[in-house]
Design an enzyme around this catalytic site. Structure first.
Site, PDB file in Angstrom:
ATOM      1  N   TYR A   1       0.851  -1.205   0.000  1.00  0.00           N
ATOM      2  CA  TYR A   1       0.000   0.000   0.000  1.00  0.00           C
ATOM      3  C   TYR A   1       0.886   1.255   0.000  1.00  0.00           C
ATOM      4  O   TYR A   1       0.664   2.194  -0.770  1.00  0.00           O
ATOM      5  CB  TYR A   1      -0.911  -0.048   1.228  1.00  0.00           C
ATOM      6  CG  TYR A   1      -1.659   1.222   1.535  1.00  0.00           C
ATOM      7  CD1 TYR A   1      -2.780   1.608   0.799  1.00  0.00           C
ATOM      8  CD2 TYR A   1      -1.267   2.051   2.595  1.00  0.00           C
ATOM      9  CE1 TYR A   1      -3.469   2.773   1.100  1.00  0.00           C
ATOM     10  CE2 TYR A   1      -1.950   3.204   2.908  1.00  0.00           C
ATOM     11  CZ  TYR A   1      -3.050   3.566   2.160  1.00  0.00           C
ATOM     12  OH  TYR A   1      -3.733   4.719   2.465  1.00  0.00           O
TER      13      TYR A   1
ATOM     14  N   ALA B   1      -7.505   1.764  13.680  1.00  0.00           N
ATOM     15  CA  ALA B   1      -7.412   1.615  15.138  1.00  0.00           C
ATOM     16  C   ALA B   1      -8.408   2.471  15.951  1.00  0.00           C
ATOM     17  O   ALA B   1      -9.115   1.905  16.803  1.00  0.00           O
ATOM     18  CB  ALA B   1      -5.978   1.881  15.589  1.00  0.00           C
TER      19      ALA B   1
ATOM     20  N   ASN C   1      -3.217   8.774   9.515  1.00  0.00           N
ATOM     21  CA  ASN C   1      -4.328   8.240  10.337  1.00  0.00           C
ATOM     22  C   ASN C   1      -5.451   9.239  10.606  1.00  0.00           C
ATOM     23  O   ASN C   1      -5.504   9.868  11.666  1.00  0.00           O
ATOM     24  CB  ASN C   1      -3.804   7.748  11.695  1.00  0.00           C
ATOM     25  CG  ASN C   1      -2.946   6.531  11.540  1.00  0.00           C
ATOM     26  OD1 ASN C   1      -3.284   5.613  10.814  1.00  0.00           O
ATOM     27  ND2 ASN C   1      -1.813   6.521  12.229  1.00  0.00           N
TER      28      ASN C   1
HETATM   29  P1  NAD Z   1     -12.204   5.049   2.044  1.00  0.00           P
HETATM   30  O1  NAD Z   1     -11.892   3.620   1.787  1.00  0.00           O
HETATM   31  O2  NAD Z   1     -13.320   5.376   2.969  1.00  0.00           O
HETATM   32  O3  NAD Z   1     -12.438   5.817   0.671  1.00  0.00           O
HETATM   33  C1  NAD Z   1     -11.859   5.430  -0.534  1.00  0.00           C
HETATM   34  C2  NAD Z   1     -12.991   5.291  -1.529  1.00  0.00           C
HETATM   35  O4  NAD Z   1     -12.454   4.942  -2.811  1.00  0.00           O
HETATM   36  C3  NAD Z   1     -13.986   4.175  -1.148  1.00  0.00           C
HETATM   37  O5  NAD Z   1     -15.287   4.700  -0.968  1.00  0.00           O
HETATM   38  C4  NAD Z   1     -13.914   3.218  -2.330  1.00  0.00           C
HETATM   39  O6  NAD Z   1     -15.147   2.620  -2.659  1.00  0.00           O
HETATM   40  C5  NAD Z   1     -13.411   4.129  -3.439  1.00  0.00           C
HETATM   41  N1  NAD Z   1     -12.824   3.344  -4.525  1.00  0.00           N
HETATM   42  C6  NAD Z   1     -11.952   2.313  -4.405  1.00  0.00           C
HETATM   43  N2  NAD Z   1     -11.695   1.783  -5.614  1.00  0.00           N
HETATM   44  C7  NAD Z   1     -12.426   2.514  -6.513  1.00  0.00           C
HETATM   45  C8  NAD Z   1     -12.592   2.441  -7.909  1.00  0.00           C
HETATM   46  N3  NAD Z   1     -11.962   1.498  -8.639  1.00  0.00           N
HETATM   47  N4  NAD Z   1     -13.425   3.315  -8.509  1.00  0.00           N
HETATM   48  C9  NAD Z   1     -14.091   4.244  -7.779  1.00  0.00           C
HETATM   49  N5  NAD Z   1     -13.974   4.364  -6.445  1.00  0.00           N
HETATM   50  C10 NAD Z   1     -13.152   3.499  -5.819  1.00  0.00           C
HETATM   51  O7  NAD Z   1     -10.835   5.710   2.554  1.00  0.00           O
HETATM   52  P2  NAD Z   1     -10.561   7.139   3.202  1.00  0.00           P
HETATM   53  O8  NAD Z   1     -10.172   6.903   4.611  1.00  0.00           O
HETATM   54  O9  NAD Z   1     -11.659   8.083   2.900  1.00  0.00           O
HETATM   55  O10 NAD Z   1      -9.233   7.546   2.406  1.00  0.00           O
HETATM   56  C11 NAD Z   1      -9.250   8.404   1.276  1.00  0.00           C
HETATM   57  C12 NAD Z   1      -7.853   8.510   0.705  1.00  0.00           C
HETATM   58  O11 NAD Z   1      -6.923   8.966   1.705  1.00  0.00           O
HETATM   59  C13 NAD Z   1      -7.287   7.176   0.190  1.00  0.00           C
HETATM   60  O12 NAD Z   1      -6.546   7.415  -0.966  1.00  0.00           O
HETATM   61  C14 NAD Z   1      -6.367   6.724   1.310  1.00  0.00           C
HETATM   62  O13 NAD Z   1      -5.361   5.885   0.846  1.00  0.00           O
HETATM   63  C15 NAD Z   1      -5.835   8.062   1.804  1.00  0.00           C
HETATM   64  N6  NAD Z   1      -5.393   7.968   3.205  1.00  0.00           N
HETATM   65  C16 NAD Z   1      -6.296   7.801   4.204  1.00  0.00           C
HETATM   66  C17 NAD Z   1      -5.861   7.710   5.525  1.00  0.00           C
HETATM   67  C18 NAD Z   1      -6.825   7.520   6.658  1.00  0.00           C
HETATM   68  O14 NAD Z   1      -6.372   7.460   7.811  1.00  0.00           O
HETATM   69  N7  NAD Z   1      -8.135   7.405   6.432  1.00  0.00           N
HETATM   70  C19 NAD Z   1      -4.492   7.802   5.814  1.00  0.00           C
HETATM   71  C20 NAD Z   1      -3.592   7.963   4.764  1.00  0.00           C
HETATM   72  C21 NAD Z   1      -4.050   8.070   3.457  1.00  0.00           C
END
Ligand code: NAD
Length: 324
Positions: A152, A196, A181
């Protein structure tokens, strides 16, 4: 009167995407959201919400049937430690997220968007700098030599470089943040993809007063957690700035996982015993270094962790009560 700006939010059905769309609407944007699924908790405020798969380049192309000034690329195949660190989803995570980014970088270039935001992650930092739980190193310039501890994280690093290449070679105006996070209400709290803070809030909400909850690892691993409103605020400030990044968007209030459990138990006013069990945990320590964001944007997040936990616990407890 200023012209209404049009924006696309990829991953609008997800946790951060849902909150970001709401914020853009409050600021007067016209917003098109796209996701594989709708938002589970009804956090949907887009003018136009498309159910579509961003791995399909035609779907990406069709998003641009009107003039789009800004793109927010948050879609990714992701989850908490139970999803990222077991190794079972590695091929899927790399293939799905890289394909989405390749498609969106290219479509955004072709259609001349003014700015594109990309959400990278603290998971791209080298594992060798995060072995001491009391003293992790996550400043932006510590990214290389690269050694993320998960596929990832490698995909995030690849996609950072992809957007930076589009910036250098095609002049695509990009903004890159490394989220640390993010947590808060209306986020995944069960089912295996929760992280977490949400998992701990759920376990404490489900436990009896005086009960026991299981925590992966020895609980001495440290992290910092950023409340969702501050994350969205940081994204908007970065987009309005002239700074490309990558820059950390995270809290620097570091806490061990066992102390986080104690904090949640305190908020819930329950006496909870911690049972540390083997499980996927990731690096030993991680904390956001906020020097660069402060230097470039004159801003850094400030909400105390306990306040964010308190708001999140109330919401997760209401979900647990509803599911009983
Ligand atoms: P999340 O999983 O709630 O949201 C990601 C969304 O992308 C999901 O709703 C999923 O259905 C959608 N998705 C996945 N594959 C897809 C596709 N092929 N076509 C269309 N939609 C698709 O995650 P989040 O917590 O809202 O995170 C958003 C972004 O921030 C991500 O890129 C994640 O890697 C990054 N991020 C989040 C965190 C965190 O703590 N939440 C930390 C670091 C980075």
């Amino acid at each position: 009167m200023s012209k209404i700006k049009n924006a696309i939010v990829c991953g609008a059905g997800g946790f951060i995407g849902g909150h970001l769309v709401k914020k853009l609407k409050e600021e007067g944007y016209w917003v098109r959201g796209i996701d594989l699924k709708r938002n589970e908790y009804g956090n949907e405020h887009a003018d136009d919400f498309i159910i579509g798969d961003l791995r399909d380049p035609v779907v990406c192309e069709n998003l641009f049937d009107r003039n789009i000034e800004e793109v927010y690329q948050l879609a990714a195949d992701m989850g908490g430690a139970g999803y990222i660190f077991t190794g079972e989803h590695d091929a899927q995570v790399m293939h799905n997220s890289a394909t989405i980014n390749l498609n969106m970088a290219e479509s955004s270039r072709k259609h001349g968007v003014n700015k594109i935001f990309y959400s990278s992650s603290a998971c791209m930092y080298p594992a060798y700098n995060q072995e001491d739980p009391d003293n992790p190193q996550c400043s932006e310039d510590s990214a290389y030599p690269a050694a993320p501890d998960s596929e990832y994280g490698w995909e995030k690093l690849f996609s950072e470089r992809l957007y930076l290449s589009y910036n250098r070679n095609y002049g695509l105006n990009v903004r890159i943040a490394r989220f640390h996070n993010i947590f808060g209400p209306l986020g995944t709290w069960d089912g295996g993809k929760e992280k977490a803070p949400a998992a701990i809030c759920r376990k404490v909400a489900q436990a009896k007063d005086g009960g026991e909850i299981e925590v992966w690892g020895d609980g001495k691993q440290t992290r910092s957690f950023l409340y969702i409103d501050e994350c969205v605020d940081g994204v908007r400030r970065l987009m309005k700035s002239e700074f490309t990044g990558p820059v950390n968007i995270g809290s620097d209030e570091m806490i061990s996982i066992n102390d986080l459990v104690k904090m949640v138990a305190g908020v819930a006013a329950k006496k909870i015993t911690i049972k540390n069990i083997p499980g996927p945990t990731g690096v030993r320590g991680r904390n956001s270094d906020n020097q660069l964001i402060y230097e470039k944007l004159g801003w850094k997040p400030s909400l105390p962790l306990v306040d964010g936990i308190s708001r999140t616990y109330s919401w997760i407890k209401s979900q647990v009560d509803l599911s009983r």
